[in-house]
Design a protein around this motif. Structure first.
Motif, PDB file in Angstrom:
ATOM      1  N   HIS A 160       0.832  -1.192   0.000  1.00 32.49           N
ATOM      2  CA  HIS A 160       0.000   0.000   0.000  1.00 32.49           C
ATOM      3  C   HIS A 160       0.879   1.259   0.000  1.00 32.49           C
ATOM      4  O   HIS A 160       0.639   2.221  -0.741  1.00 32.49           O
ATOM      5  N   ASP A 161       1.896   1.207   0.834  1.00 33.69           N
ATOM      6  CA  ASP A 161       2.845   2.309   0.961  1.00 33.69           C
ATOM      7  C   ASP A 161       3.543   2.592  -0.385  1.00 33.69           C
ATOM      8  O   ASP A 161       3.644   3.749  -0.831  1.00 33.69           O
ATOM      9  N   ASP A 163       2.544   1.832  -3.390  1.00 36.62           N
ATOM     10  CA  ASP A 163       1.595   2.339  -4.394  1.00 36.62           C
ATOM     11  C   ASP A 163       1.211   3.800  -4.168  1.00 36.62           C
ATOM     12  O   ASP A 163       0.635   4.432  -5.054  1.00 36.62           O
ATOM     13  N   SER A 164       1.496   4.348  -2.984  1.00 42.29           N
ATOM     14  CA  SER A 164       1.106   5.736  -2.706  1.00 42.29           C
ATOM     15  C   SER A 164       2.039   6.756  -3.373  1.00 42.29           C
ATOM     16  O   SER A 164       1.795   7.953  -3.311  1.00 42.29           O
ATOM     17  N   HIS A 165       3.121   6.289  -3.993  1.00 50.23           N
ATOM     18  CA  HIS A 165       4.084   7.225  -4.602  1.00 50.23           C
ATOM     19  C   HIS A 165       3.617   7.696  -5.983  1.00 50.23           C
ATOM     20  O   HIS A 165       2.842   7.018  -6.649  1.00 50.23           O
ATOM     21  N   ASP A 166       4.121   8.848  -6.413  1.00 48.83           N
ATOM     22  CA  ASP A 166       3.798   9.341  -7.761  1.00 48.83           C
ATOM     23  C   ASP A 166       4.451   8.446  -8.807  1.00 48.83           C
ATOM     24  O   ASP A 166       3.886   8.171  -9.854  1.00 48.83           O
TER      25      ASP A 166
END
Ligand SMILES: CC(=O)N[C@H]1[C@H]([C@H](O)[C@H](O)CO)O[C@](OP(=O)(O)OC[C@H]2O[C@@H](n3ccc(N)nc3=O)[C@H](O)[C@@H]2O)(C(=O)O)C[C@@H]1O
Ligand SMILES: CC(=O)N[C@@H]1[C@@H](O[C@@H]2O[C@H](CO)[C@H](O)[C@H](O)[C@H]2O)[C@@H](O)[C@@H](CO)O[C@H]1O
Length: 342
Positions: A160-161, A163-166
């Protein structure tokens, strides 16, 4: 003549003062809510404002801290060169002679085809425009995740972490399907070379890392005739990736990493270090996942039991320990965040 020149000087001085004072007043009224129009106060504020402009030039990004900001670590400042270009494009396709000679030795090609002809052919097939990823705006904050292939990602629950990146950068044969909760499902850029190629989703940019002339020629034939199917091991004849999605890593940038960062350790940088350094140069914030050898010092993978994970130590192609120390040092000076996994 002298009169005209004096008048020009006066006009210029007046215009300069007008612009400076106006910009100061505009800035000032944006910063304070209750304005006091005491002239002495204004003069002090004005001189502080001018001093600040000289001391702290405009910040390169809007994150809490930006990687390319110097002045925090001498170790970093001595190594980081923001002028180095990570991509080879049709506009900068001239590789300096010393970089070319260094690069030719990486995989000891016996009779390489002319590089100029090869690049002309390559950029006749792929656009070679570079990547919008590189268009830096000082009002944005580009958050990038660099995901290596380490077995320490197993049961990490980082998905999840990540996937949170640009931007999410992956490499080689790394899969996401079936491993989403640990490694995420988003990929924006995937680093490969012919021997590590895997098919990518249609929206993913492929970054070819060329280690030899044959790798550049392979891209051309893999999109057209399908004639190259062997380098030092079998490689795919054809690839499905759209030509518009293909970017090329710059050999001169590889040499810069080898000299400035690796200090000539190993024969050349690993894909992990090349990806991490790429991110340092194009992102404002970098978070690193999936880096770290197993207890034997081997590069084990999260999706397979790779028995040859220690081969790089035997051949000396990469200095895994030195590379890992670079990563840990970058984390210790807070240029990156390092997620150690399990
Ligand atoms: C046998 C062999 O040649 N293995 C090499 C493989 C192999 O060619 C590809 O996986 C094929 O798809 O590629 C490499 O590397 P590999 O694909 O294993 O891993 C990519 C990068 O992730 C980091 N890594 C990996 C595993 C691990 N336990 N700890 C890590 O820190 C490293 O930074 C590594 O570079 C490569 O390209 O660099 C380097 C490896 O040495
Ligand atoms: C284990 C090893 O040293 N293999 C080398 C091989 O190295 C691999 O090259 C890849 C790029 O093609 C990539 O850099 C990977 O990380 C390396 O392990 C090549 O150098 C190859 C050249 O003929 O020789 C193999 O022995």
């Amino acid at each position: 003549m002298v009169v005209v020149r004096r008048r020009n000087v006066k006009v210029f001085t007046f215009a300069f003062l007008l612009i400076t004072v106006t910009s100061f007043l505009l800035n000032y009224t944006h910063q304070v809510t209750s304005t006091t129009w005491d002239p002495r106060h204004l003069v002090v504020q004005f001189s502080e404002h001018v001093q600040k402009l000289f001391k702290y030039p405009r910040r390169p990004c809007s994150c809490h801290t930006c990687i390319s900001e110097l002045g925090r670590s001498l170790w970093f400042d001595q190594r980081f060169n923001s002028t180095m270009q990570p991509f080879l494009t049709s506009h900068n396709a001239l590789i300096p002679e010393d970089s070319y000679r260094w690069w030719l030795k990486l995989q000891g090609e016996k009779a390489p085809k002319s590089l100029n002809d090869t690049l002309a052919e390559l950029f006749g097939v792929i656009p070679g425009d570079g990547d919008p990823l590189q268009e830096h705006g000082s009002d944005s904050c580009r958050r990038c995740a660099v995901v290596g292939n380490s077995g320490n990602l197993r049961q990490s629950q980082y998905g999840h972490d990540i996937d949170s990146h640009d931007f999410v950068l992956r490499m080689n044969r790394a899969p996401t399907a079936g491993y989403e909760s640990d490694v995420g499902s988003k990929t924006t850029h995937h680093f490969v070379y012919p021997e590590s190629y895997r098919e990518l989703a249609a929206n993913v940019s492929m970054i070819l890392i060329p280690f030899k002339t044959l790798d550049l020629r392979w891209v051309v034939t893999a999109l057209t005739t399908g004639t190259i199917n062997f380098t030092y091991v079998p490689v795919p004849r054809k690839i499905k990736v759209k030509k518009e999605k293909i970017l090329v890593y710059n050999p001169a940038f590889m040499k810069y990493i080898y000299e400035n960062w690796l200090e000539h350790h190993g024969r050349y940088p690993s894909t992990g270090l090349l990806s991490l350094m790429f991110a340092l140069h194009v992102c404002d914030e970098v978070n690193v996942y999936g880096f770290g050898a197993d207890s034997k010092g081997h590069w084990h993978h999260y999706w397979e039991n790779n028995t040859s994970g220690g081969a790089f130590r035997k051949t000396g192609v990469h200095d895994g320990d030195f590379e890992f120390n670079i990563t840990l040092t970058l984390a210790s000076i807070e240029k990156i965040k390092f997620f150690k996994g399990r």
